[in-house]
Design an enzyme around this catalytic site. Structure first.
Site, mmCIF file in Angstrom:
data_model
loop_
_atom_site.group_PDB
_atom_site.id
_atom_site.type_symbol
_atom_site.label_atom_id
_atom_site.label_comp_id
_atom_site.label_asym_id
_atom_site.label_seq_id
_atom_site.Cartn_x
_atom_site.Cartn_y
_atom_site.Cartn_z
ATOM 1 N N HIS A 34 18.824 46.220 18.653
ATOM 2 C CA HIS A 34 19.838 46.814 19.545
ATOM 3 C C HIS A 34 21.056 47.270 18.753
ATOM 4 C CE1 HIS A 34 17.776 44.083 22.544
ATOM 5 N NE2 HIS A 34 17.779 45.224 23.197
ATOM 6 N N ASP A 157 9.544 50.810 22.460
ATOM 7 C CA ASP A 157 8.941 51.002 23.781
ATOM 8 C C ASP A 157 8.565 52.475 23.897
ATOM 9 O OD1 ASP A 157 9.378 48.333 25.298
ATOM 10 O OD2 ASP A 157 11.276 48.724 24.300
ATOM 11 N N VAL A 183 13.336 48.732 14.567
ATOM 12 C CA VAL A 183 13.839 47.903 13.468
ATOM 13 C C VAL A 183 12.873 46.733 13.297
ATOM 14 C CG1 VAL A 183 15.772 46.516 12.636
ATOM 15 C CG2 VAL A 183 16.197 48.577 13.975
ATOM 16 N N ARG A 194 11.876 38.959 22.950
ATOM 17 C CA ARG A 194 10.888 37.919 23.265
ATOM 18 C C ARG A 194 10.413 37.169 22.018
ATOM 19 N NH1 ARG A 194 9.831 42.088 26.986
ATOM 20 N NH2 ARG A 194 9.917 41.422 29.149
HETATM 21 O O1 PAF Z 1 14.173 48.801 27.307
HETATM 22 C C1 PAF Z 1 14.860 48.061 28.050
HETATM 23 O O2 PAF Z 1 15.567 47.168 27.600
HETATM 24 C C2 PAF Z 1 14.817 48.283 29.549
HETATM 25 O O3 PAF Z 1 13.562 48.670 29.977
HETATM 26 C C3 PAF Z 1 15.892 49.285 30.033
HETATM 27 C C4 PAF Z 1 15.633 50.669 29.496
HETATM 28 C C5 PAF Z 1 17.258 48.801 29.629
HETATM 29 C C6 PAF Z 1 15.848 49.388 31.571
HETATM 30 O O4 PAF Z 1 16.125 48.164 32.164
#
Ligand code: PAF
Length: 285
Positions: A34, A157, A183, A194
């Site tokens: 993140h 994702d 990353v 997770r």
């Molecule tokens: O990827 C995520 O963390 C979630 O699916 C998102 C895009 C924040 C939507 O809740």
């Protein structure tokens, strides 16, 4: 970082700065992956002089969890998340309540129709029924609340990224969707909120996912690449939910003899290691 704990604080922020921020939607439990998304967004905000800078949303969206146990144990670490936002260069972090995101209830306003990538590939869509309806619902709502010009999403994702790209192309006020690379830990394991649930032996086992993707990237055809994915995982005693090579944009199957490099393609894996469901993907090119 300015912590906007409620929708009225966000509304005030937008009145002060105007719409057009660079958004990073997250569910919190922020990690180095993140931080890279937020740095990417903060740089974009600086380069484009985006009003309001980089705004991070922290919201564990109940409507995208098809497994209630997964929702109940999803890590919640707001104080640490705010610190990470600060260090990575976010201007503001918005952490609304469920009632603020869904004032008419979580079942109200489901997406009228879902984009192709959310329904036809037979990957996450098949294994997590209802998941993308929840993702599309919350992302549309977060866009409505924060009114960004651009939004950054992680490539980890991959199917979600394709779904959101297709969804945003249909919105009246289009948001530019910016992908950001996965990353990885030094072992190759893709960063994920997770991963904290993996025991040390499971972490080691989980490295087989990235190993499988690297090995598949050397193979000349789709059929050979998919066999390599399966063999590498089997060697680590992992039975995947799927381990496939697909068209990178539509995520639909490719003919087995398709040569590597002839079309943009992506190798994608989902597998359980212990009780933890992991996903990973990489270009097959
Ligand atoms: O990827 C995520 O963390 C979630 O699916 C998102 C895009 C924040 C939507 O809740």
């Amino acid at each position: 970082v300015l912590h906007l704990a409620h929708a009225d604080a966000l509304a005030h922020y937008l009145t002060r700065h105007g719409p057009g921020c660079v958004l990073v939607p997250t569910m919190g439990a922020l990690h180095a992956g993140h931080a890279a998304l937020i740095r990417h967004a903060a740089n974009l905000a600086r380069d484009t002089a985006a009003p309001g800078g980089c705004v991070v949303t922290i919201f564990v969206n109940p409507t995208q969890f098809n497994d209630p146990a997964d929702l109940a144990r999803y890590p919640r670490t707001l104080d640490a998340d705010l610190q990470l936002c600060e260090h990575a260069g976010a201007a503001a972090a918005f952490s609304p309540s469920v009632d603020e995101v869904y004032p008419r209830g979580t079942a109200a306003n489901p997406p009228a129709s879902l984009p192709q990538a959310a329904t036809t590939p037979g990957l996450e869509d098949a294994h997590r029924p209802g998941h993308f309806a929840g993702v599309v619902q919350v992302v549309a709502r977060l866009f409505e609340l924060t009114r960004p010009a651009q939004a950054v999403f992680g490539e980890k994702d991959w199917q979600q990224l394709r779904v959101i790209d297709q969804m945003s192309a249909r919105l009246p006020s289009r948001v530019r969707i910016v992908p950001s690379p996965t990353v990885r830990e030094p072992s190759g394991l893709a960063m994920s909120s997770r991963n904290v649930f993996l025991s040390p032996p499971q972490r080691e086992q989980a490295q087989a996912l990235s190993r499988a993707l690297s090995a598949a990237a050397q193979q000349p055809t789709v059929a050979r690449a998919e066999a390599t994915l399966r063999d590498t995982l089997a060697h680590a005693a992992i039975t995947p939910e799927y381990a496939v090579v697909r068209d990178a944009a539509t995520l639909l199957p490719l003919p087995p003899q398709t040569p590597r490099g002839s079309v943009p393609a992506r190798a994608l894996i989902a597998a359980r290691v212990g009780a933890v469901r992991l996903i990973d993907n990489a270009p097959w090119a």
